[in-house]
Design a protein around this motif. Structure first.
Motif, PDB file in Angstrom:
ATOM      1  N   LEU A  38      -1.327  -3.732  -9.936  1.00  0.00           N
ATOM      2  CA  LEU A  38      -0.504  -3.351  -8.415  1.00  0.00           C
ATOM      3  C   LEU A  38       0.629  -2.439  -8.703  1.00  0.00           C
ATOM      4  O   LEU A  38       1.394  -2.619  -9.594  1.00  0.00           O
ATOM      5  N   VAL A  39       0.751  -1.740  -7.886  1.00  0.00           N
ATOM      6  CA  VAL A  39       1.830  -0.637  -7.788  1.00  0.00           C
ATOM      7  C   VAL A  39       2.582  -0.667  -6.235  1.00  0.00           C
ATOM      8  O   VAL A  39       1.845  -0.746  -5.240  1.00  0.00           O
ATOM      9  N   ASP A  40       3.852  -1.176  -6.577  1.00  0.00           N
ATOM     10  CA  ASP A  40       4.648  -1.191  -5.122  1.00  0.00           C
ATOM     11  C   ASP A  40       5.577   0.103  -4.891  1.00  0.00           C
ATOM     12  O   ASP A  40       6.170   0.576  -5.737  1.00  0.00           O
ATOM     13  N   VAL A  41       5.227   0.751  -3.989  1.00  0.00           N
ATOM     14  CA  VAL A  41       5.799   2.059  -3.771  1.00  0.00           C
ATOM     15  C   VAL A  41       7.134   1.928  -3.533  1.00  0.00           C
ATOM     16  O   VAL A  41       8.123   2.918  -4.152  1.00  0.00           O
ATOM     17  N   ARG A  42       7.792   1.030  -2.927  1.00  0.00           N
ATOM     18  CA  ARG A  42       9.103   0.692  -2.729  1.00  0.00           C
ATOM     19  C   ARG A  42      10.026   0.813  -4.219  1.00  0.00           C
ATOM     20  O   ARG A  42      10.878   1.293  -4.272  1.00  0.00           O
ATOM     21  N   LEU A  43       9.136   0.104  -4.980  1.00  0.00           N
ATOM     22  CA  LEU A  43      10.049   0.240  -6.451  1.00  0.00           C
ATOM     23  C   LEU A  43      10.052   1.293  -7.159  1.00  0.00           C
ATOM     24  O   LEU A  43      10.957   1.755  -7.802  1.00  0.00           O
ATOM     25  N   ILE A  44       9.008   2.311  -6.907  1.00  0.00           N
ATOM     26  CA  ILE A  44       9.126   3.723  -7.481  1.00  0.00           C
ATOM     27  C   ILE A  44      10.091   4.452  -6.712  1.00  0.00           C
ATOM     28  O   ILE A  44      11.082   5.101  -7.421  1.00  0.00           O
ATOM     29  N   LEU A  45      10.502   4.423  -5.665  1.00  0.00           N
ATOM     30  CA  LEU A  45      11.457   5.026  -4.595  1.00  0.00           C
ATOM     31  C   LEU A  45      12.609   4.577  -5.025  1.00  0.00           C
ATOM     32  O   LEU A  45      13.700   5.235  -5.005  1.00  0.00           O
ATOM     33  N   LYS A  46      12.793   3.340  -5.148  1.00  0.00           N
ATOM     34  CA  LYS A  46      14.242   2.619  -5.549  1.00  0.00           C
ATOM     35  C   LYS A  46      14.667   3.040  -6.807  1.00  0.00           C
ATOM     36  O   LYS A  46      15.777   3.370  -6.931  1.00  0.00           O
ATOM     37  N   LYS A  47      14.087   3.281  -7.695  1.00  0.00           N
ATOM     38  CA  LYS A  47      13.957   3.607  -9.138  1.00  0.00           C
ATOM     39  C   LYS A  47      14.518   5.198  -8.885  1.00  0.00           C
ATOM     40  O   LYS A  47      15.483   5.545  -9.663  1.00  0.00           O
ATOM     41  N   ALA A  48      13.932   5.989  -8.226  1.00  0.00           N
ATOM     42  CA  ALA A  48      14.200   7.280  -8.165  1.00  0.00           C
ATOM     43  C   ALA A  48      15.513   7.657  -7.362  1.00  0.00           C
ATOM     44  O   ALA A  48      16.346   8.248  -7.906  1.00  0.00           O
ATOM     45  N   LEU A  49      15.723   6.826  -6.421  1.00  0.00           N
ATOM     46  CA  LEU A  49      17.126   6.972  -5.628  1.00  0.00           C
ATOM     47  C   LEU A  49      18.395   6.396  -6.594  1.00  0.00           C
ATOM     48  O   LEU A  49      19.383   7.073  -6.566  1.00  0.00           O
ATOM     49  N   GLU A  50      17.924   5.358  -7.291  1.00  0.00           N
ATOM     50  CA  GLU A  50      19.157   4.866  -8.215  1.00  0.00           C
ATOM     51  C   GLU A  50      19.507   5.971  -9.112  1.00  0.00           C
ATOM     52  O   GLU A  50      20.778   6.123  -9.350  1.00  0.00           O
ATOM     53  N   VAL A  81       2.145   7.326  -2.301  1.00  0.00           N
ATOM     54  CA  VAL A  81       3.533   7.692  -3.177  1.00  0.00           C
ATOM     55  C   VAL A  81       4.142   9.029  -2.785  1.00  0.00           C
ATOM     56  O   VAL A  81       5.472   9.135  -2.450  1.00  0.00           O
ATOM     57  N   LYS A  82       3.282  10.061  -2.437  1.00  0.00           N
ATOM     58  CA  LYS A  82       3.633  11.409  -2.194  1.00  0.00           C
ATOM     59  C   LYS A  82       4.066  11.493  -0.920  1.00  0.00           C
ATOM     60  O   LYS A  82       5.262  12.060  -0.580  1.00  0.00           O
ATOM     61  N   ARG A  83       3.476  11.022   0.068  1.00  0.00           N
ATOM     62  CA  ARG A  83       4.053  10.906   1.413  1.00  0.00           C
ATOM     63  C   ARG A  83       5.460  10.206   1.692  1.00  0.00           C
ATOM     64  O   ARG A  83       6.177  10.730   2.224  1.00  0.00           O
ATOM     65  N   ALA A  84       5.567   9.055   1.049  1.00  0.00           N
ATOM     66  CA  ALA A  84       6.791   8.222   0.994  1.00  0.00           C
ATOM     67  C   ALA A  84       7.872   9.068   0.417  1.00  0.00           C
ATOM     68  O   ALA A  84       9.080   9.104   0.921  1.00  0.00           O
ATOM     69  N   ALA A  85       7.560   9.664  -0.884  1.00  0.00           N
ATOM     70  CA  ALA A  85       8.582  10.477  -1.503  1.00  0.00           C
ATOM     71  C   ALA A  85       9.136  11.747  -0.634  1.00  0.00           C
ATOM     72  O   ALA A  85      10.274  12.124  -0.723  1.00  0.00           O
TER      73      ALA A  85
END
Length: 236
Positions: free
Chosen positions: A163-175, A205-209
């Protein structure tokens, strides 16, 4: 000369020779480069089992099991403990030593790795997830020069998916104030063809990013030797 004295001297010479030929003593005298894989593994193991020396145990694992250090690195702690004579303590030591070797192999000498093409990302991740028997999803965060800020494991699943949580991807990128991302996961089956779920999560992920001005440069699917690139196949 007294027969007992002769026997004692001969026994001493045998013991002395045996001690000098032990892996630890050979390394002290000659350096690590001359030792065989079995001898190096024996030093890490430290001790053997009842009736079996550490050298015998190491030989049974490498020669009897027909496995290399690369093969050992790909085994989980649970799999390592399936070798008779390897308990939790020995498995942890082996896993730590092999991980140090992997990190040294990836070490760019203090310089940040730059991702110029899909193969650069593949080479960065293949030793981490290429040969795993379960699926993992990772993200590579990049700065404006496409230099690696971090490689981060997002999730760990089973044989057929994770499972992949898009929010965790963006959280890491923003940090990390990343401006670009490379997504990656492995297929334990060896089949590199992206599934419908792979394509859906890539688009999601691409849309959210994009909303945060973060570019998704690629999504890799890999095994130990090959990879599939969404960017190379113009699927991004």
């Amino acid at each position: 000369m007294d027969l007992l004295l002769i026997v004692e001297k001969e026994t001493y010479r045998i013991r002395e020779r045996a001690t000098r030929d032990r892996p630890r003593e050979r390394l002290l005298r000659l350096g690590p480069a001359v030792l065989t894989d079995v001898e190096l593994l024996a030093i890490l193991l430290g001790s053997g089992t009842s009736g079996e020396s550490s050298l015998d145990l190491a030989g049974r694992i490498i020669q009897g099991g027909r496995i290399s250090f690369k093969g050992l690195r790909e085994l989980s702690l649970e799999r390592l403990q399936q070798f008779k004579g390897i308990g939790p303590a020995k498995a942890v030591i082996l896993s730590a030593a092999l991980e140090i070797g992997r990190r040294l192999q990836e070490d760019p000498g203090g310089k940040q790795v730059r991702i110029r093409q899909s193969r650069d990302a593949f080479l960065l991740l293949k030793s981490r997830i290429g040969h795993l028997e379960h699926e993992e999803f990772w993200v590579i965060c990049l700065n404006s020069a496409n230099k690696v800020l971090c490689t981060h494991q997002l999730s760990k699943g089973g044989i057929t998916g994770t499972l992949v949580d898009v929010r965790l991807i963006l959280k890491k990128a923003l940090e990390l104030q990343a401006v670009a991302l490379v997504l990656a996961h492995n297929h334990p089956s060896g089949n590199l063809k992206p599934s419908r779920a792979d394509q859906q999560i890539t688009r999601k992920v691409k849309r959210a990013a994009n909303l945060m001005d973060i570019r998704v440069l690629d999504h890799l699917i890999l095994n130990g030797e090959e990879y599939y690139s969404f960017a190379d196949e113009q699927l991004l």
